[in-house]
Design a protein around this motif. Structure first.
Motif, PDB file in Angstrom:
ATOM      1  N   ASP A  60       1.149 -36.092  -8.895  1.00 58.23           N
ATOM      2  CA  ASP A  60       0.211 -36.477  -7.847  1.00 58.23           C
ATOM      3  C   ASP A  60      -1.092 -36.920  -8.510  1.00 58.23           C
ATOM      4  OD1 ASP A  60      -1.495 -36.679  -5.635  1.00 58.23           O
ATOM      5  OD2 ASP A  60      -0.478 -35.053  -4.571  1.00 58.23           O
ATOM      6  N   ASP A  61      -1.603 -38.068  -8.084  1.00 58.14           N
ATOM      7  CA  ASP A  61      -2.841 -38.591  -8.667  1.00 58.14           C
ATOM      8  C   ASP A  61      -4.045 -37.696  -8.370  1.00 58.14           C
ATOM      9  OD1 ASP A  61      -1.417 -40.697  -9.628  1.00 58.14           O
ATOM     10  OD2 ASP A  61      -1.933 -42.065  -7.976  1.00 58.14           O
ATOM     11  N   ARG A  62      -3.887 -36.741  -7.448  1.00 58.20           N
ATOM     12  CA  ARG A  62      -5.025 -35.864  -7.127  1.00 58.20           C
ATOM     13  C   ARG A  62      -5.292 -34.858  -8.241  1.00 58.20           C
ATOM     14  NH1 ARG A  62      -4.267 -32.435  -3.550  1.00 58.20           N
ATOM     15  NH2 ARG A  62      -1.987 -32.459  -3.539  1.00 58.20           N
TER      16      ARG A  62
END
Length: 1099
Positions: free
Chosen positions: A476-478
């Motif tokens: 996840d890019d988060r």
């Protein structure tokens, strides 16, 4: 026996019988030091005999009685696998009542009516020979008696009250009890005076079989099986004795002794009964072996005293009892050998401080060397409790401290000499997490960061890994992983969990964890987002020669969290005013340690980044000038490629400005010929990128290295690369060139590769030059066009496509290197066989007549062989484009024209024409032509006949069936009928009338004159034969109309255009219904065809 091997291969695939090789085999390996022998190897051929024929009577059994169906399979080797099936090859169902015994018999504890059947078949499967033998089907017929009498259990097998069983140690023990009775008995097993062994006991065949795996002497004893039903019980005791084939307690081991030493060989084995021990020397019983005064046999031990080199031998120990034997070889090697150390010199050991260190000193020698350890070059021998000395020479330092680092020397010595070896020990600082991640509570959709700041040895490269709940982080890019932290953007409920920071180096590993709890976020007002403000208050601290710490204060993030900071630097010494990217750090970090290069005047600036964009750069920091130093790196991409046969061009990529680390950048270029015991030749050149070595041999490998240096010193020792001096043209041509012609257009060429030493360069491949010398069907020569095919690599054959059939070719082969081509091989001549010819160059059809056509043609452009003949096929085409019967004519090859006669007049024909060689027919050429109707009227343009009242057309269209034409004819007939009636009325009243006179005078072209006597239309005649045209018809006798390529009719053409024909008789004009004056055969006529005659001319 296989060459260079001790493997004996017995192959009976090509004949011979396996029985001829049955027996006991033993292998002996012998050299001057002794002889070793193998265990006995027994070879027995597999057997799968047929069932003996027997007459089986049907089994008549009373319901409730027991029954045994005997299988009695043939004795095979190895024993067969038994199973019972029916005629449909389905296995017979088994249960507590019906089951198969270990001997293969089928037991019925009590029979039931459903057991009646005639296809109880016993099968024996011999796996080794992959065959299945079948017994004759057995019939069972169950008859019922009422009532059925119940019976208490009786053992069917084994019989009697007791039996014995002997099994060997390590094998599987199988005990079986099958009982008869009604109701069906249940079997239970116990061991008298003990328990059944746990984890090794299994019950099979509905508990009728007790299975104990890996039996030992402790499993001996009495095993009782008890069969019980509601009426009583029966039991049987099996006395089990576990015997043992010999097994090793101490097998003899190889012995290495030096002259004068003592030693022993011990051979101890156990078994039941206890095995006897016998010794052999070099495969001969020791009692009759050559005497050795240093040897004494004492039962299971051989004692050696004051051995000499002649005492070397291979001894065999044989331990035997009635159940088997053991044989082991032991080599007694009397050897005088000075010490050798097997551990590589200067081996580097790295350990973490306060951890144990093990330094190896693997050695060999005879007598066995003594090992001593020293620290440092001139240190004293190591002793004391802080060291552990292992028998294999290894030195152990249980707790290595910083002062334990250094050089350690291992010395091995015996009476024949001594040797020493040095190893290096480096002590590294342990890796520590100095700021661990902490427990966090964060609102949903917020941002959280876990810190994991580490301290580690500067020479070790740490790897930081983050885990969530002991698993990998979500993809996840988060999740943003920084150098010292983990940041989670836009937190959601599923991010709840435990986060672990793991730090690994090549020597140690540490970890720390923290828990994240996500809670609901309160409502928030509308937010205005913007780029962050630039950072400010840049400060440089911790100045070192190769690093510096930069810190700053972030500007306002303007409601969008800063994701990262970008650090840039300016080199005012080499590139003033130009800013370069240095590094970037997460937005939660406001300090960074920057790596510096020597001899650079640094200043730094910081840019903040959020999702909206980048801030303006901060104000530059103060400048920091690093000291000069020797270069850290050497030029990259070093190559050595010769441009001439006698030189070597060494090139490299020069270092960039700040890579020089100081003033006075130069390069030390070194080279020496590979695989030749030469010294390095070196030269120092200015800051360039090339150096040429002259006077080298042609295409030999060189070891090359280029080292950077400046005014302060040299860069580290560079790695060596391999280059080659210049190539020269190859010296020799490929030999043994052979050509195999595959077909008329394809050939395969073979050649022998040239020796690599004559290539004098990198072998790139071979080129085949080939050209056509002449066509065998045409002796005329033409311009020679050579073709070239290149075959990459060390190929020795290639295909030559696109050859012309029936031609003579030449070819030669040349080897190619990076310099060019070598000499050509001698020209090789080969010929291609005949092929099929191309189509004839042309086909013309001239001189059309009423029943003949003249065909002229040209020979094929590419005959591809000797022409044998031509084939002409033709067929008529009718008005519906249908093809008539096909006629085929074979024409000699020397002909170039042909007159076709006896054709139908005014008929279109389609012609197919091709040429043949002995191989076959070539492609064909097609043409179409039409025979004319009146060959006397063809003179370029066909004119209407005088007084004929109609025109001839080469294209005839069947318009009699056209609707418009039928309507037109009906109208004309009606008009004529009316005129006839009027004429008769007028004649009856007074004879001729003025209109009639005018018609006679002016000859109206629209109306054909009528005969006065009968009132019918006058007939017209042909100008040639004056034959009457019956019923207005001009159709052929077969009642068909020949049709051209298009269905032309009067409707298709306009008015006022002459009807014309071209030279081949095809129609090129249009018809006219108006009166025109045209000369015909020297006569003039003003008479035009009437509609009726026009109809007759087209029908």
């Amino acid at each position: 026996m296989k060459p260079n091997s001790g493997t004996l291969v017995i192959n009976i695939m090509n004949g011979g019988k396996a029985e001829a090789y049955e027996g006991v085999y033993q292998c002996t390996a012998r050299n001057e030091r002794g002889a070793a022998i193998s265990n006995n190897i027994v070879i027995r051929p597999s057997r799968s005999p047929l069932w003996t024929k027997e007459k089986l009577e049907p089994n008549h059994v009373r319901e409730g009685d027991s029954l045994v169906l005997h299988c009695r399979p043939p004795v095979g080797l190895p024993p067969p696998i038994i199973f019972w099936m029916d005629n449909a090859f389905q296995r017979l169902p088994q249960s507590e009542r019906v089951s198969q015994g270990l001997n293969g018999d089928l037991y019925f504890s009590n029979v039931q009516p459903e057991d009646s059947r005639e296809d109880y078949i016993c099968y024996a499967r011999f796996n080794h020979t992959q065959t299945i033998q079948q017994k004759q089907p057995i019939s069972v017929k169950v008859f019922s008696t009422k009532p059925v009498t119940e019976r208490q259990p009786v053992l069917l097998t084994p019989t009697g009250s007791t039996s014995t069983k002997v099994e060997l140690r390590g094998n599987v023990l199988l005990l079986e009890c099958i009982a008869a009775g009604l109701p069906t008995p249940v079997i239970r097993w116990i061991k008298e005076g003990g328990e059944l062994p746990a984890n090794r006991t299994f019950f099979e065949n509905f508990k009728k079989t007790l299975k104990i795996i890996d039996v030992s002497e402790a499993d001996s004893g009495n095993y009782k099986c008890i069969a019980r039903n509601t009426l009583g019980s029966a039991h049987h005791v099996i006395s089990v004795t576990v015997k043992a084939a010999p097994y090793w307690i101490t097998a003899p081991r190889n012995l290495v002794l030096s002259p004068g030493e003592d030693g022993t060989l011990i051979c101890r084995a156990n078994g039941n009964p206890k095995p006897s021990i016998s010794w052999l020397a070099n495969g001969v019983p020791i009692a009759i072996a050559p005497e050795d005064p240093s040897r004494k046999v004492d039962g299971d031990t051989i004692i050696f005293s004051h051995v000499q080199e002649r005492s070397s031998a291979v001894y065999q120990c044989n331990a035997s009892n009635e159940y088997g034997y053991l044989l082991s070889n032991a080599f007694v090697n009397v050897l005088a050998e000075p010490p050798r150390i097997l551990t590589p010199a200067n081996k580097l050991y790295q350990v973490i401080a306060d951890s144990p260190a093990l330094l190896d000193c693997a050695y060999f020698g005879s007598p066995k060397p003594e090992i001593e350890w020293f620290k440092g070059v001139k240190g004293s021998i190591l002793r004391g409790n802080e060291y552990v000395f292992h028998d294999n020479g290894t030195l152990e330092i249980p707790v290595a401290q910083k002062n334990s680092a250094g050089t350690y020397t291992c010395v091995a010595r015996n009476e024949l000499g001594k040797i020493q070896n040095e190893v290096q020990l480096e002590i590294k600082d342990p890796t520590m997490i100095i700021k661990q991640p902490e427990y966090k509570v964060i609102q949903r959709y917020g941002q959280v960061s876990f810190e994991c700041i580490i301290k580690h040895d500067s020479t070790l490269l740490p790897t930081v890994t983050w885990l969530k709940d002991n698993d990998e982080l979500p993809d996840d890019d988060r999740f943003l992983v920084g150098k010292d932290n983990l940041t989670i953007m836009n937190v959601t409920d599923k991010d709840d969990g435990t986060y672990t920071c793991i730090v690994n180096t090549t020597l140690d590993s540490v970890s720390a964890s923290a828990v994240l709890t996500v809670v609901a976020a309160p409502p928030t007002p509308a937010i205005i987002y913007a780029r962050p403000n630039p950072p400010f208050d840049l400060e440089l601290t911790g100045q070192l020669e190769r690093s510096i710490d930069l810190s700053w204060i972030p500007g306002d993030e303007n409601n969008s969290p800063i994701t990262n900071f970008v650090i840039e630097y300016e080199d005012a010494l080499h590139e003033p005013g130009v800013w370069h990217y240095q590094t970037e750090v997460p937005g939660t970090q406001t300090t960074v340690q920057l790596k510096l290069s020597p001899y650079v005047n640094y200043s730094f600036r910081v840019i903040a980044v959020n999702k909206i964009g980048r801030s303006q750069p901060s104000e530059p920091s103060e400048q920091y000038l690093t000291k000069s130093a020797s270069p850290d790196e050497n030029p990259a991409n070093v190559q050595g490629i010769g441009s001439e046969p006698d030189n070597l061009v060494i090139t490299w990529e020069p270092l960039k400005g700040f890579q020089s680390n100081g003033p006075g950048l130069q390069y030390k270029v070194s080279w020496r010929q590979k695989d030749v015991d030469d010294e390095w030749t070196s030269v120092i050149v200015a800051n360039v990128s090339k150096y040429i070595v002259s006077g080298t041999p042609t295409f030999v490998p060189y070891e090359i290295k280029v080292q950077a240096l400046n005014d302060l010193g040299y860069a580290p020792e560079p790695s060596e690369v391999i280059g080659h001096s210049g190539e020269d043209l190859p010296m020799v041509a490929p030999g043994n060139v052979q050509v195999h012609v595959i077909n008329s257009t394809l050939a395969k060429v073979h050649w022998d590769p040239v020796p690599l030493k004559t290539v004098r360069g990198h072998l790139q491949g071979y080129k085949v030059y080939y050209w056509k010398v002449q066509s065998l069907s045409r002796r005329s020569r033409r311009h020679v066009e050579k073709k070239i095919l290149t075959f990459r690599g060390n190929k020795t054959f290639g295909m030559l496509p696109g050859l012309e059939p029936y031609s003579s070719y030449k070819l030669n082969v040349r080897v190619v290197n990076g310099k060019g081509e070598g000499p050509a091989s001698p020209d090789k001549v080969f010929k291609t066989p005949e092929g099929v010819p191309s189509s004839p160059s042309f086909l013309k059809i001239t001189n059309p007549t009423l029943d003949s056509l003249t065909l002229e043609w040209g020979s094929p452009t590419h005959p591809n062989g000797v022409l044998t003949s031509y084939t002409l096929k033709f067929q008529p085409i009718n008005n519906t484009h249908e093809l008539g019967p096909l006629v085929e004519i074979r024409i000699p090859a020397n002909e170039s024209s042909l007159i076709l006669k006896n054709l139908n007049y005014s008929t279109r024909y389609k012609f197919y024409f091709n040429a043949q060689t002995s191989v076959g027919s070539g492609s064909q050429i097609t043409e179409e032509a039409v025979t004319i109707m009146d060959e006397g009227k063809m003179a370029g343009i066909l004119r209407p006949a005088v007084g004929a009242g109609k025109a001839m057309a080469s294209r005839q269209v069947d318009i009699a069936t056209q609707g418009w034409f039928i309507g037109l004819m009906c109208a004309v007939a009606l008009l004529i009928l009316i005129l006839l009636i009027v004429c008769f009325i007028r004649r009856n009243k007074g004879g001729k009338y003025p209109v009639k006179e005018k018609e006679d005078a002016h000859a109206d072209p629209e109306i054909q004159p009528m005969k006065e006597d009968d009132g019918t239309f006058g007939e017209y005649s042909d100008a040639e034969d004056h034959k009457p045209l019956k019923k207005g018809s001009r159709t052929p006798s077969d009642r068909t109309v020949k049709k051209e390529d298009s269905d032309d009719s009067l409707v298709d053409y306009g008015e006022g255009v002459n009807g014309q024909f071209n030279e081949d008789g095809s129609f090129i004009g249009q018809y006219s219904g108006k009166k025109e004056k045209e000369p015909a055969e020297g006569n003039e006529s003003s008479e035009a065809p009437s509609p009726v005659n026009a109809m007759n001319s087209f029908v």
